[in-house]
Design a protein around this motif. Structure first.
Motif, PDB file in Angstrom:
ATOM      1  N   ALA A  83      -8.767   9.351 -29.897  1.00 34.15           N
ATOM      2  CA  ALA A  83      -8.402   9.840 -28.568  1.00 34.15           C
ATOM      3  C   ALA A  83      -8.626  11.347 -28.495  1.00 34.15           C
ATOM      4  O   ALA A  83      -8.316  12.088 -29.427  1.00 34.15           O
ATOM      5  N   ASP A  84      -9.210  11.795 -27.399  1.00 40.53           N
ATOM      6  CA  ASP A  84      -9.430  13.228 -27.173  1.00 40.53           C
ATOM      7  C   ASP A  84      -9.472  13.479 -25.680  1.00 40.53           C
ATOM      8  O   ASP A  84      -9.167  12.586 -24.879  1.00 40.53           O
ATOM      9  N   LYS A  85      -9.870  14.683 -25.301  1.00 43.85           N
ATOM     10  CA  LYS A  85      -9.883  15.026 -23.885  1.00 43.85           C
ATOM     11  C   LYS A  85     -10.890  14.195 -23.095  1.00 43.85           C
ATOM     12  O   LYS A  85     -10.819  14.105 -21.864  1.00 43.85           O
ATOM     13  N   GLY A  86     -11.853  13.596 -23.796  1.00 45.46           N
ATOM     14  CA  GLY A  86     -12.854  12.789 -23.115  1.00 45.46           C
ATOM     15  C   GLY A  86     -12.421  11.382 -22.809  1.00 45.46           C
ATOM     16  O   GLY A  86     -13.067  10.690 -22.028  1.00 45.46           O
ATOM     17  N   GLY A  87     -11.311  10.920 -23.411  1.00 51.13           N
ATOM     18  CA  GLY A  87     -10.864   9.563 -23.155  1.00 51.13           C
ATOM     19  C   GLY A  87     -10.020   9.017 -24.281  1.00 51.13           C
ATOM     20  O   GLY A  87      -9.737   9.707 -25.276  1.00 51.13           O
ATOM     21  N   PRO A  88      -9.621   7.759 -24.159  1.00 50.48           N
ATOM     22  CA  PRO A  88      -8.776   7.139 -25.177  1.00 50.48           C
ATOM     23  C   PRO A  88      -9.556   6.794 -26.433  1.00 50.48           C
ATOM     24  O   PRO A  88     -10.790   6.848 -26.465  1.00 50.48           O
ATOM     25  N   ALA A  89      -8.812   6.446 -27.478  1.00 53.49           N
ATOM     26  CA  ALA A  89      -9.448   5.975 -28.708  1.00 53.49           C
ATOM     27  C   ALA A  89     -10.170   4.661 -28.457  1.00 53.49           C
ATOM     28  O   ALA A  89      -9.781   3.874 -27.581  1.00 53.49           O
TER      29      ALA A  89
ATOM     30  N   PRO B 187     -24.094  22.676 -20.361  1.00 56.17           N
ATOM     31  CA  PRO B 187     -24.085  21.209 -20.429  1.00 56.17           C
ATOM     32  C   PRO B 187     -22.691  20.679 -20.731  1.00 56.17           C
ATOM     33  O   PRO B 187     -21.889  21.309 -21.417  1.00 56.17           O
ATOM     34  N   ASN B 188     -22.414  19.503 -20.201  1.00 53.51           N
ATOM     35  CA  ASN B 188     -21.165  18.794 -20.501  1.00 53.51           C
ATOM     36  C   ASN B 188     -21.492  17.654 -21.458  1.00 53.51           C
ATOM     37  O   ASN B 188     -22.015  16.622 -21.058  1.00 53.51           O
ATOM     38  N   TRP B 189     -21.201  17.860 -22.720  1.00 53.18           N
ATOM     39  CA  TRP B 189     -21.591  16.893 -23.753  1.00 53.18           C
ATOM     40  C   TRP B 189     -20.471  15.905 -24.099  1.00 53.18           C
ATOM     41  O   TRP B 189     -20.614  15.119 -25.021  1.00 53.18           O
TER      42      TRP B 189
END
Length: 558
Positions: A539-545, A426-428
């Motif tokens: 902010a992380d690999k999933g998107g901005p803060a 799964p991509n959570w």
């Protein structure tokens, strides 16, 4: 406990089909436990669907299906998927959990578990182990193909994947003469067709064939002197039950035709007739299901699944399809074998799905091709069944001893476990970010906004857009009234939850939440005067803060 009941329970516990059902359920149950342990929380379309499940027991129950993407296609015609049956079947289970995240997951689990159990039980009733074992294997392989994320999420495309196999098996049973399963076909086919337009073509194709075959059989047997009055009564009862169920499962959609103008049927017709898309050539549409019919092209579902354009995989699939055609329409043992009927059903489904794919403008959305997975595993199971029927007598009469069956059951259970742990992980990422946001924002709003108040949830950026529905659902299930859904050009049964529904209201009659993304350089825009800033997601690999700007009128504070 009465002896008869105890004896019945012992019989069920010792029946081979009970073990087949349990084996078939292993990947689904493992996927459910894995998702619960991760702390799943709905976001994006999942959250909208969860909220619409909650609305079933409101004063404004759903009469429309989930929004479709037709408004994003050339022509810009807004429409919905055919019906809201998913919401109604999931609502009773979700209600038991107060529409908590766990309740939504459990509702999907129950519906899919019923689809799996029904698929295996019907196959068992047809020809016993000879038909039940291949279909059980097909169920397990399909779950491996789909992966654990697809098995338990309420996304309207995903929830149709496993019931699609029940549609095929129940159609097979009806064509084989098991008319008592006609109502099962009606429910499962309606559920699948209403869930997503991508599944509608193959359901339509199967239904047309069932209707034509049924009409031909009716005309041939109308004056049959060998048919007893009891047989006639059973036939009429089967049709009467199926007809009543058909009206019941389509009732909300029928009401929508009267309550809304333009209605969804009109919009779907406009979308089809006014479409500016060129569609997909027959050759390419046909190549995709062909590529899924053999081991060379068969594979796991992922968000980046590419359509097969031809080559060795499609060529191998063409050989499998020819074998299915021979199994369905050639040989001395025809026409009344379970295997030949199953092959015929699979061929009809392939033809109908190919026709459906020609209407797609390329393959921009992966799940448009998801019906092919259920059709593919069913076709291969049909070939196995037909092959067994044509095998030499010494093969067909071979019997395993008790030890052999126990060993085979253990191997099958291990295979089912692998179908879960060996599937696409799964991509959570998006879900984790939305859960983090709601875990921080909802407690803040609960402390600063009186229960029952209206809350307008907006924002900027794609990340914030997917979080809006997560926040909106969590607010709604806690007794607030969230305005968070995007407005559409035509009236909908969710108009009261649209963002613009709050605009005519006095500004101090609702709280406002704006989800804001950080700029690429990490800086933030200045918040409006009178708002509080709540940091939600770094902010992380999933998107901005992401932050929330919150404005709460004084009269709405607790």
């Amino acid at each position: 406990m009465p002896v008869s009941v105890a004896r019945r329970l012992r019989t069920i516990a010792r029946s081979p089909v009970t073990y087949l059902v349990l084996i078939a359920l292993i990947p689904l149950v493992l996927a459910y436990l894995r998702t619960v342990a991760h702390g799943w929380s709905p976001e994006g379309d999942d959250a909208v669907i969860a909220d619409r499940i909650r609305m079933v027991f409101s004063t404004n129950p759903p009469v429309m299906g989930q929004n479709s993407t037709s408004g994003l296609q050339p022509g810009k015609v807004d429409s919905h998927h055919p019906g809201p049956l998913e919401f109604y079947l999931a609502a009773p289970v979700a209600l038991l959990f107060g529409f908590h995240n766990l309740g939504i997951l459990t509702a999907v689990l129950v519906v899919n578990a019923l689809a799996i159990a029904g698929t295996v039980l019907i196959a068992w009733r047809l020809r016993g182990l000879r038909t039940a074992i291949p279909i059980t294997a097909a169920v397990v392989v399909l779950q491996w193909v789909l992966g654990p994320e697809v098995l338990v999420r309420p996304l309207n495309t995903y929830v149709a994947a496993l019931p699609a196999l029940l549609v095929l098996v129940s159609a097979w049973a009806v064509l084989d003469g098991y008319l008592a399963m006609l109502w099962v076909y009606v429910v499962s086919a309606s559920y699948v067709a209403q869930a997503n337009l991508a599944f509608t073509p193959f359901v339509v194709g199967l239904t047309v064939v069932l209707a034509l075959v049924g009409l031909v059989r009716l005309l041939r047997r109308r004056d049959d002197p060998d048919r007893s009055p009891e047989q006639r009564r059973k036939l009429l009862r089967s049709w009467a039950i199926a007809g009543g169920v058909l009206v019941l499962v389509w009732l909300p959609s029928l009401l929508e035709l009267v309550l809304y103008s333009p209605n969804n049927l009109t919009q779907l017709w406009r979308y089809r007739s006014e479409s500016k898309a060129t569609g997909t050539p027959w050759s390419r549409a046909f190549a995709y299901p062909l590529g899924q019919l053999g081991s060379l092209g068969f594979g796991r579902f992922t968000d980046g699944y590419a359509a097969t354009r031809g080559g060795l995989a499609a060529s191998f699939g063409a050989v499998v399809l020819v074998l299915a055609a021979l199994g369905g329409f050639a040989g001395r043992k025809l026409p009344r074998t379970a295997g030949s009927t199953a092959c015929g059903v699979a061929l009809v489904a392939v033809a109908a799905e190919t026709w459906g794919l020609t209407y797609m403008a390329g393959f921009p959305v992966t799940y448009w091709t998801m019906p092919v997975f259920a059709i593919g595993v069913f076709l291969i199971a049909a070939l196995v069944i037909r092959g067994w029927e044509l095998a030499p007598a010494h093969v067909r009469t071979f019997r395993l001893g008790p030890g052999g069956w126990r060993a085979a059951g253990a191997v099958a259970a291990l295979f089912a476990v692998f179908a879960s742990v060996g599937a696409t992980a799964p991509n959570w990422t998006a879900m984790d970010r939305a859960r983090t946001a709601t875990d921080r924002l909802i407690p803040y709003l609960s402390q600063h906004v009186a229960p029952g108040s209206g809350v307008k949830v907006g924002g900027t950026g794609l990340t914030a857009l997917t979080m809006n529905s997560a926040v909106g659902f969590q607010l709604d299930r806690r007794g607030y009234h969230a305005y968070y859904m995007l407005a559409r050009k035509t009236p909908e049964d969710t108009d009261a939850y649209h963002v613009d529904a709050a605009d005519p209201l006095p500004p101090d009659s609702y709280a406002q939440v704006s989800l804001v993304e950080a700029r690429p350089d990490g800086s933030w825009p200045a918040p409006p005067a009178g708002t509080q800033v709540v940091d939600l997601v770094p902010a992380d690999k999933g998107g901005p803060a992401v932050r929330a700007w919150v404005r709460v009128p004084d009269q709405l504070r607790p």
